[in-house]
Design a protein around this motif. Structure first.
Motif, PDB file in Angstrom:
ATOM      1  N   GLY A  17       0.822  -1.204   0.000  1.00 28.65           N
ATOM      2  CA  GLY A  17       0.000   0.000   0.000  1.00 28.65           C
ATOM      3  C   GLY A  17       0.854   1.250   0.000  1.00 28.65           C
ATOM      4  N   GLY A  18       0.166   2.367   0.120  1.00 26.65           N
ATOM      5  CA  GLY A  18       0.825   3.659   0.044  1.00 26.65           C
ATOM      6  C   GLY A  18       1.883   3.886   1.104  1.00 26.65           C
ATOM      7  N   GLU A  19       1.627   3.416   2.320  1.00 23.69           N
ATOM      8  CA  GLU A  19       2.579   3.647   3.412  1.00 23.69           C
ATOM      9  C   GLU A  19       3.907   2.939   3.157  1.00 23.69           C
ATOM     10  N   THR A  20       3.847   1.676   2.772  1.00 22.31           N
ATOM     11  CA  THR A  20       5.091   0.953   2.503  1.00 22.31           C
ATOM     12  C   THR A  20       5.755   1.473   1.233  1.00 22.31           C
ATOM     13  N   ALA A  21       4.956   1.931   0.280  1.00 19.88           N
ATOM     14  CA  ALA A  21       5.530   2.544  -0.922  1.00 19.88           C
ATOM     15  C   ALA A  21       6.321   3.790  -0.537  1.00 19.88           C
ATOM     16  N   LEU A  22       5.747   4.618   0.321  1.00 22.37           N
ATOM     17  CA  LEU A  22       6.434   5.842   0.740  1.00 22.37           C
ATOM     18  C   LEU A  22       7.719   5.538   1.506  1.00 22.37           C
ATOM     19  N   ASP A  23       7.719   4.462   2.291  1.00 29.64           N
ATOM     20  CA  ASP A  23       8.947   4.067   2.988  1.00 29.64           C
ATOM     21  C   ASP A  23      10.057   3.742   1.979  1.00 29.64           C
ATOM     22  N   LEU A  24       9.722   2.973   0.940  1.00 33.40           N
ATOM     23  CA  LEU A  24      10.717   2.625  -0.076  1.00 33.40           C
ATOM     24  C   LEU A  24      11.140   3.854  -0.884  1.00 33.40           C
ATOM     25  N   PHE A  48      -1.622  -6.743  -3.799  1.00 40.37           N
ATOM     26  CA  PHE A  48      -1.108  -5.975  -4.933  1.00 40.37           C
ATOM     27  C   PHE A  48      -1.532  -6.626  -6.247  1.00 40.37           C
ATOM     28  N   PHE A  49      -1.516  -7.947  -6.272  1.00 40.90           N
ATOM     29  CA  PHE A  49      -1.806  -8.689  -7.496  1.00 40.90           C
ATOM     30  C   PHE A  49      -3.303  -8.903  -7.731  1.00 40.90           C
ATOM     31  N   THR A  50      -4.123  -8.508  -6.760  1.00 43.77           N
ATOM     32  CA  THR A  50      -5.572  -8.521  -6.934  1.00 43.77           C
ATOM     33  C   THR A  50      -5.961  -7.089  -7.263  1.00 43.77           C
ATOM     34  N   LEU A  51      -6.044  -6.776  -8.529  1.00 43.76           N
ATOM     35  CA  LEU A  51      -6.168  -5.380  -8.962  1.00 43.76           C
ATOM     36  C   LEU A  51      -7.387  -4.676  -8.389  1.00 43.76           C
ATOM     37  N   ARG A  52      -8.473  -5.392  -8.191  1.00 50.69           N
ATOM     38  CA  ARG A  52      -9.675  -4.740  -7.667  1.00 50.69           C
ATOM     39  C   ARG A  52      -9.492  -4.246  -6.232  1.00 50.69           C
ATOM     40  N   SER A  53      -8.430  -4.693  -5.551  1.00 48.60           N
ATOM     41  CA  SER A  53      -8.161  -4.225  -4.191  1.00 48.60           C
ATOM     42  C   SER A  53      -7.716  -2.766  -4.175  1.00 48.60           C
ATOM     43  N   GLY A  54      -7.155  -2.297  -5.288  1.00 53.21           N
ATOM     44  CA  GLY A  54      -6.666  -0.929  -5.370  1.00 53.21           C
ATOM     45  C   GLY A  54      -5.246  -0.731  -4.864  1.00 53.21           C
ATOM     46  N   VAL A  55      -4.655  -1.763  -4.314  1.00 53.55           N
ATOM     47  CA  VAL A  55      -3.306  -1.644  -3.749  1.00 53.55           C
ATOM     48  C   VAL A  55      -2.285  -1.315  -4.836  1.00 53.55           C
ATOM     49  N   ALA A  56      -2.339  -2.019  -5.952  1.00 51.03           N
ATOM     50  CA  ALA A  56      -1.375  -1.759  -7.032  1.00 51.03           C
ATOM     51  C   ALA A  56      -1.496  -0.318  -7.512  1.00 51.03           C
ATOM     52  N   GLY A  57      -2.712   0.160  -7.688  1.00 48.58           N
ATOM     53  CA  GLY A  57      -2.910   1.533  -8.136  1.00 48.58           C
ATOM     54  C   GLY A  57      -2.350   2.541  -7.158  1.00 48.58           C
ATOM     55  N   ASP A  58      -2.568   2.297  -5.863  1.00 45.62           N
ATOM     56  CA  ASP A  58      -2.052   3.187  -4.824  1.00 45.62           C
ATOM     57  C   ASP A  58      -0.527   3.219  -4.845  1.00 45.62           C
ATOM     58  N   VAL A  59       0.085   2.044  -4.933  1.00 43.34           N
ATOM     59  CA  VAL A  59       1.551   1.946  -4.931  1.00 43.34           C
ATOM     60  C   VAL A  59       2.134   2.612  -6.169  1.00 43.34           C
ATOM     61  N   VAL A  60       1.589   2.276  -7.322  1.00 47.37           N
ATOM     62  CA  VAL A  60       2.110   2.826  -8.578  1.00 47.37           C
ATOM     63  C   VAL A  60       1.963   4.342  -8.595  1.00 47.37           C
ATOM     64  N   GLN A  61       0.846   4.852  -8.102  1.00 51.84           N
ATOM     65  CA  GLN A  61       0.633   6.307  -8.083  1.00 51.84           C
ATOM     66  C   GLN A  61       1.660   7.011  -7.205  1.00 51.84           C
ATOM     67  N   ARG A 101       8.369  10.346  -9.137  1.00 54.38           N
ATOM     68  CA  ARG A 101       9.206  10.096 -10.314  1.00 54.38           C
ATOM     69  C   ARG A 101      10.332   9.099 -10.039  1.00 54.38           C
ATOM     70  N   ILE A 102       9.968   8.072  -9.302  1.00 52.57           N
ATOM     71  CA  ILE A 102      10.892   6.968  -9.048  1.00 52.57           C
ATOM     72  C   ILE A 102      10.252   5.731  -9.668  1.00 52.57           C
ATOM     73  N   ARG A 103      11.054   5.007 -10.440  1.00 51.95           N
ATOM     74  CA  ARG A 103      10.534   3.819 -11.116  1.00 51.95           C
ATOM     75  C   ARG A 103      10.490   2.629 -10.161  1.00 51.95           C
ATOM     76  N   LEU A 104       9.483   1.801 -10.338  1.00 59.56           N
ATOM     77  CA  LEU A 104       9.299   0.602  -9.531  1.00 59.56           C
ATOM     78  C   LEU A 104       9.483  -0.620 -10.422  1.00 59.56           C
ATOM     79  N   GLY A 157       5.756   0.588 -20.746  1.00 62.15           N
ATOM     80  CA  GLY A 157       6.074   1.946 -20.310  1.00 62.15           C
ATOM     81  C   GLY A 157       7.411   2.011 -19.597  1.00 62.15           C
ATOM     82  N   GLY A 158       7.595   3.084 -18.866  1.00 58.90           N
ATOM     83  CA  GLY A 158       8.866   3.294 -18.193  1.00 58.90           C
ATOM     84  C   GLY A 158       8.747   3.465 -16.696  1.00 58.90           C
ATOM     85  N   GLN A 159       7.524   3.470 -16.145  1.00 57.35           N
ATOM     86  CA  GLN A 159       7.329   3.732 -14.724  1.00 57.35           C
ATOM     87  C   GLN A 159       7.372   2.466 -13.867  1.00 57.35           C
ATOM     88  N   VAL A 160       6.750   1.400 -14.341  1.00 57.67           N
ATOM     89  CA  VAL A 160       6.670   0.145 -13.589  1.00 57.67           C
ATOM     90  C   VAL A 160       7.014  -1.002 -14.531  1.00 57.67           C
TER      91      VAL A 160
END
Length: 123
Positions: free
Chosen positions: A26-33, A56-69, A75-78, A104-107
């Motif tokens: 989720g967003g919190e762990t993404a921000l830590d990284l 993350f791999f269950t797209l309807r959960s929204g976790v992947a979208g939150d992390v990628v955003q 502007r850091i690639r994952l 693409g170039g972001q993920v």
């Protein structure tokens, strides 16, 4: 390998996350990284697939979208590193997401460090 290592490949600083540590879920762990990456001036964060939460791999959960955003905002690639063949085989939506992300170039989703280094090679 320590918890996180910094490598440079083709002039790109990459933060290689070790196999142990909090799962990217989720967003919190993404921000830590992202904070870790900014602290060592990395442009890319490479996370082993074992450190990515199942949600993350269950797209309807929204976790992947939150992390990628979060990564896009800073502007850091994952890069998710590891075999996700079974997960992709079980979800058309995930298969499409991975295919589009890799165009693409972001993920990126790569199988190993060798593929990551190849993707970082300038065109």
């Amino acid at each position: 390998m320590t918890a996180n290592d910094l490598m440079t490949s083709h002039g790109v600083a990459v933060l290689l996350c070790g196999p142990d540590g909090r799962k990217l879920g989720g967003g919190e762990t993404a921000l830590d990284l992202i904070g870790d990456a900014m602290g060592c001036q990395a442009e890319v964060v490479a996370v082993p697939v074992d450190r990515v939460a199942d949600e993350f791999f269950t797209l309807r959960s929204g976790v992947a979208g939150d992390v990628v955003q979060k990564f896009a905002n800073y502007r850091i690639r994952l890069v998710i590193v590891g075999d996700i063949t079974a997960r992709v085989a079980g979800s058309d939506a995930l298969r499409d997401f991975v295919r589009e992300a890799n165009r693409g170039g972001q993920v990126w989703f790569v199988t190993d460090r060798t593929e990551l280094e190849r993707r970082l090679t300038p065109a």
